[in-house]
Design a protein around this motif. Structure first.
Motif, PDB file in Angstrom:
ATOM      1  N   ILE A  75       0.855  -1.195   0.000  1.00 17.40           N
ATOM      2  CA  ILE A  75       0.000   0.000   0.000  1.00 17.40           C
ATOM      3  C   ILE A  75       0.887   1.239   0.000  1.00 17.40           C
ATOM      4  O   ILE A  75       1.791   1.375   0.825  1.00 17.40           O
ATOM      5  CB  ILE A  75      -0.926   0.016   1.234  1.00 17.40           C
ATOM      6  CG1 ILE A  75      -1.842  -1.214   1.225  1.00 17.40           C
ATOM      7  CG2 ILE A  75      -1.776   1.289   1.262  1.00 17.40           C
ATOM      8  CD1 ILE A  75      -2.719  -1.335   2.454  1.00 17.40           C
ATOM      9  N   LEU A  76       0.617   2.136  -0.939  1.00 19.01           N
ATOM     10  CA  LEU A  76       1.323   3.416  -1.010  1.00 19.01           C
ATOM     11  C   LEU A  76       0.433   4.500  -0.405  1.00 19.01           C
ATOM     12  O   LEU A  76      -0.710   4.698  -0.838  1.00 19.01           O
ATOM     13  CB  LEU A  76       1.643   3.768  -2.472  1.00 19.01           C
ATOM     14  CG  LEU A  76       2.243   5.154  -2.721  1.00 19.01           C
ATOM     15  CD1 LEU A  76       3.625   5.254  -2.104  1.00 19.01           C
ATOM     16  CD2 LEU A  76       2.297   5.469  -4.208  1.00 19.01           C
ATOM     17  N   LEU A  82       2.497   9.058   9.253  1.00 19.34           N
ATOM     18  CA  LEU A  82       3.144   8.104  10.163  1.00 19.34           C
ATOM     19  C   LEU A  82       2.121   7.249  10.896  1.00 19.34           C
ATOM     20  O   LEU A  82       2.290   6.040  11.061  1.00 19.34           O
ATOM     21  CB  LEU A  82       4.019   8.864  11.167  1.00 19.34           C
ATOM     22  CG  LEU A  82       5.249   9.577  10.587  1.00 19.34           C
ATOM     23  CD1 LEU A  82       5.946  10.390  11.654  1.00 19.34           C
ATOM     24  CD2 LEU A  82       6.217   8.569   9.967  1.00 19.34           C
ATOM     25  N   THR A  83       1.022   7.890  11.345  1.00 20.52           N
ATOM     26  CA  THR A  83      -0.002   7.158  12.097  1.00 20.52           C
ATOM     27  C   THR A  83      -0.655   6.086  11.235  1.00 20.52           C
ATOM     28  O   THR A  83      -0.795   4.923  11.638  1.00 20.52           O
ATOM     29  CB  THR A  83      -1.062   8.144  12.618  1.00 20.52           C
ATOM     30  OG1 THR A  83      -0.442   9.099  13.460  1.00 20.52           O
ATOM     31  CG2 THR A  83      -2.148   7.398  13.382  1.00 20.52           C
ATOM     32  N   GLY A 138       5.475   5.180   2.228  1.00 14.04           N
ATOM     33  CA  GLY A 138       4.932   6.510   2.513  1.00 14.04           C
ATOM     34  C   GLY A 138       5.560   7.581   1.643  1.00 14.04           C
ATOM     35  O   GLY A 138       6.766   7.589   1.418  1.00 14.04           O
ATOM     36  N   CYS A 139       4.733   8.494   1.154  1.00 14.20           N
ATOM     37  CA  CYS A 139       5.195   9.636   0.361  1.00 14.20           C
ATOM     38  C   CYS A 139       4.537  10.900   0.908  1.00 14.20           C
ATOM     39  O   CYS A 139       3.343  10.893   1.223  1.00 14.20           O
ATOM     40  CB  CYS A 139       4.831   9.474  -1.118  1.00 14.20           C
ATOM     41  SG  CYS A 139       5.625   8.058  -1.917  1.00 14.20           S
ATOM     42  N   ASP A 169       4.526  14.442  -6.227  1.00 14.11           N
ATOM     43  CA  ASP A 169       5.646  14.177  -7.124  1.00 14.11           C
ATOM     44  C   ASP A 169       6.410  12.927  -6.680  1.00 14.11           C
ATOM     45  O   ASP A 169       6.777  12.081  -7.498  1.00 14.11           O
ATOM     46  CB  ASP A 169       6.581  15.391  -7.147  1.00 14.11           C
ATOM     47  CG  ASP A 169       7.707  15.221  -8.140  1.00 14.11           C
ATOM     48  OD1 ASP A 169       7.419  15.073  -9.339  1.00 14.11           O
ATOM     49  OD2 ASP A 169       8.883  15.213  -7.711  1.00 14.11           O
ATOM     50  N   GLU A 170       6.614  12.798  -5.372  1.00 13.87           N
ATOM     51  CA  GLU A 170       7.318  11.627  -4.849  1.00 13.87           C
ATOM     52  C   GLU A 170       6.524  10.350  -5.121  1.00 13.87           C
ATOM     53  O   GLU A 170       7.098   9.316  -5.488  1.00 13.87           O
ATOM     54  CB  GLU A 170       7.535  11.809  -3.345  1.00 13.87           C
ATOM     55  CG  GLU A 170       8.330  10.676  -2.690  1.00 13.87           C
ATOM     56  CD  GLU A 170       8.494  10.907  -1.186  1.00 13.87           C
ATOM     57  OE1 GLU A 170       8.179  12.004  -0.701  1.00 13.87           O
ATOM     58  OE2 GLU A 170       8.928   9.956  -0.505  1.00 13.87           O
ATOM     59  N   ALA A 171       5.211  10.427  -4.978  1.00 11.45           N
ATOM     60  CA  ALA A 171       4.362   9.250  -5.232  1.00 11.45           C
ATOM     61  C   ALA A 171       4.404   8.836  -6.691  1.00 11.45           C
ATOM     62  O   ALA A 171       4.511   7.648  -7.019  1.00 11.45           O
ATOM     63  CB  ALA A 171       2.931   9.555  -4.799  1.00 11.45           C
ATOM     64  N   ILE A 172       4.317   9.813  -7.595  1.00 13.49           N
ATOM     65  CA  ILE A 172       4.320   9.491  -9.028  1.00 13.49           C
ATOM     66  C   ILE A 172       5.664   8.904  -9.444  1.00 13.49           C
ATOM     67  O   ILE A 172       5.740   7.949 -10.244  1.00 13.49           O
ATOM     68  CB  ILE A 172       3.974  10.747  -9.843  1.00 13.49           C
ATOM     69  CG1 ILE A 172       2.469  11.057  -9.686  1.00 13.49           C
ATOM     70  CG2 ILE A 172       4.320  10.569 -11.320  1.00 13.49           C
ATOM     71  CD1 ILE A 172       2.003  12.290 -10.402  1.00 13.49           C
TER      72      ILE A 172
END
Length: 649
Positions: free
Chosen positions: A7-8, A18-19, A33-34, A38-41
């Motif tokens: 899972i992203l 974080l939670t 985690g992003c 932009d980091e996710a893509i």
């Protein structure tokens, strides 16, 4: 899914990221985690080949882009991966847009973790099923045996049909379920025969022609009619394929009834928000004239009138008081409150709910009978939620009786039963068929026509009562009527001793006449308050807005300031903070007056000041008592001694 699902999570709030990551890792998921889009893509573009993401959970409003941009990119790199939207700024349009673009679910912050976990499980199941379905379509031309085995496991209706007629050649089990017909029946039918109306049937030739011309086609939001009359919303996708040496149309039908109901619920929620805003305006505009009518009628009655005049004045006052209760109940119900249990009177809850429906009952020929003792015990409950439950049930009963008999009889009773308060609501409508009774509390279940109900009212009511530690059930006889029973436990406030308070005595008038400033933009309100204060030998100054009042405060110290909160220009809240900043002692003499009694913002502001307050419309005895309380408060010696002046208008 045999491997731990990946899972992203994308959220620019580090604490939320974080939670949520920690919670899902504890559930056994592999989490990435992003903190921005932009980091996710970038991650989706580089990692999907070797270690694909199964599900993306993204905030809708990120600092660098919309979460929907990530959804769009995800669809390009993986047609199967699921997407869940989370947001703290929900609107109807964004919710529907997200669902239409392919989001599986839509959750509003603060998050309900149980609901989110359920959505995650369902999304991963759907992702798995979508992967299976894609594989099915790839294998269907390779082997007839393998085709039949795999297609029967699919979670979508799959069928083949003749290109020229639309007649079914073969169907899977899910297609039988969606259509409500057996395989044998479907093989003797054509696709248009499933549609619920002639206008819907006209879509079939278009679908067939587009499939033959372009090789594939799709039409959304079509309705199949089952033999029992239920209407099922479906999305249809068709592809021209070769089957046993000839061209046939391969179709996929997806049941999207729940999705459509969710969209409708989002729209209804938006309407309720609009009603809340409208109710706030209505309360202010109606409560002002009601204050004048009730106030002057009380003044005239207190002055002593002939019996006939006294009776008419009493009628005016009572009807105005009834209108004030209706406005108060409408405003309280329309406002969205967080669940908050208080020590409440069930009698008051019932009366408020039924007062809201009284006009509808009169218009629709519904005879209401109330059967409960006035001394029903108090209990810990959220009164607004209980009112919502009662309104859901009585509204359903009203609609059923109107459709069946053009009216009817409704009996609402309440009693104490084995440590519980039991509320029973009975109607003489058509009743509920036995085979439907176990479904009525299911989400999205409804017997109403399409567009006339979301099927969520009783489901929401069931959840509310369960959260109160209670129970709700139904008894029904066809042709005789239906009774809903609600039970909630009788609970006392923990740690609070129930002490009978002595009867409150009126506050005596101060030793010397008071100097009072009245600030209200309504001329008749100012005249009413001035009249009431003049009867108590007060010296009164009037101001129609905050600016005029502030000017007067530069040269006078007042024993009491009657301050309306909602005024054009400088409002009551702004004026108060000006007074507080320049003369805290004078600020303590403010009595706030408001017609928006249910506003959480207004209540928070007033409670934060510690000042007295009064809701419009008010009883003149209550008004007099508050003014004298204000005047009796000890104060430091004023820098400016109030002058004895006449009434200034």
């Amino acid at each position: 899914m045999s491997y731990p699902a990946k899972i992203l999570i994308t959220d620019d709030e580090k604490g939320m990221l974080l939670t949520l990551s920690a919670i899902l890792e504890d559930e056994g998921y592999q989490v990435v985690g992003c903190q921005n889009g932009d980091e996710a893509i970038r991650y989706l573009s580089t990692e999907m080949g070797e270690s694909p993401v199964d599900l993306v959970i993204s905030d809708l409003k990120l600092t660098d882009m919309s979460g929907l941009a990530i959804l769009s990119h995800l669809k390009q790199v993986s047609s199967d991966a699921a997407f869940i939207v989370i947001t703290g700024n929900a609107t109807t349009e964004t919710a529907i847009e997200a669902v239409n673009q392919g989001a599986f679910a839509y959750h509003i912050k603060p998050l309900d973790i149980d609901a989110l976990t359920t959505s995650i499980n369902n999304a991963l199941r759907q992702k798995s099923l979508l992967t299976e379905n894609r594989n099915l379509l790839e294998q269907v031309q390779q082997s007839e045996i393998k085709y039949r085995t795999l297609v029967e496991k699919a979670n979508a209706g799959i069928f083949t049909m003749e290109p020229s007629t639309g007649g079914f050649i073969d169907v899977n089990l899910k297609m039988e379920e969606i259509s409500g017909r057996s395989r044998e029946s479907l093989l003797n039918m054509t696709l248009p025969m499933l549609f619920c109306s002639e206008s819907m049937q006209s879509n079939a030739p278009e679908l067939l022609c587009r499939t033959l011309e372009q090789g594939q086609a799709s039409i959304n939001d079509l309705y199949f009619e089952r033999p029992n009359g239920d209407e099922i919303c479906v999305d249809l996708n068709t592809t021209l394929v070769e089957y046993h040496g000839k061209k046939v149309i391969l179709g996929i039908a997806r049941d999207v009834t729940e999705r459509k109901a969710t969209e409708e619920h989002i729209r209804e929620t938006s309407k309720l928000v609009s009603v809340g805003k409208l109710a706030a305006g209505v309360a202010h505009e109606i409560n002002n004239p009601l204050t004048v009518v009730m106030g002057f009628s009380q003044i005239l009655m207190n002055q002593g009138q002939p019996e006939a005049v006294e009776s008419r004045l009493q009628g005016i006052f009572l009807e105005a008081e009834r209108a004030a209760k209706i406005v108060k109940n409408l405003l309280s119900f329309a406002r969205k409150h967080e669940p908050e249990k208080q020590y409440v009177s069930v009698t008051t809850v019932l009366e408020r709910a039924l007062e809201l429906k009284a006009p509808d009952f009169r218009i629709n020929n519904i005879a209401l009978t109330s059967q409960w003792d006035q001394d029903l015990p108090y209990t810990m409950a959220d009164d607004n939620q209980l009112i919502e439950v009662i309104l859901n049930i009585v509204t359903n009963a009203e609609q059923a009786m109107i459709e069946a008999n053009n009216g009817g009889a409704l009996v609402v009773g309440a009693s104490v039963s084995e440590g519980n308060i039991r509320i029973s609501i009975s109607d003489n409508g058509p009743g509920i068929p036995p085979e439907r009774r176990h479904e009525i509390f299911d989400p999205f279940f409804t017997t109403k026509e399409v567009g006339k109900g979301t099927g969520l009212g009783l489901s929401i009511s069931y959840g509310i009562i369960k959260l109160h530690g209670g129970d709700i059930w139904v008894e029904s006889d066809l042709g005789i009527g239906t009774t809903f029973h609600i039970e909630i436990p009788i609970l006392s406030p923990s740690g609070v001793l129930e002490i009978e308070e002595p009867e409150k005595q009126p506050t005596p008038a101060p030793d010397k006449p008071m100097h009072v400033l009245v600030v209200d933009d309504e001329a008749n309100i100012r005249k009413l308050v001035a009249s009431l204060l003049s009867l108590e030998s007060c010296t009164v100054d009037l101001a129609e807005n905050g600016n005029e009042a502030w000017h007067k405060l530069q040269s006078d110290f007042y024993d009491c300031i009657i301050l309306d909160l909602k005024m054009p220009g400088m409002g009551g809240e702004e004026l108060y903070w000006l007074i507080e900043g320049s003369n805290p002692e004078q600020a303590s003499k403010v009595i706030f007056v408001t017609g928006d009694i249910a506003s959480q913002e207004t209540s928070k502001f007033i409670s934060g000041t510690g000042n007295l307050s009064l809701s419009k419309p008010f009883n003149i005895a209550e008004f007099r008592d508050l003014v004298f309380q204000c005047g009796s408060r000890a104060k430091e010696e004023a820098k400016i001694s109030p002058e004895s002046v006449s009434l200034n208008v």
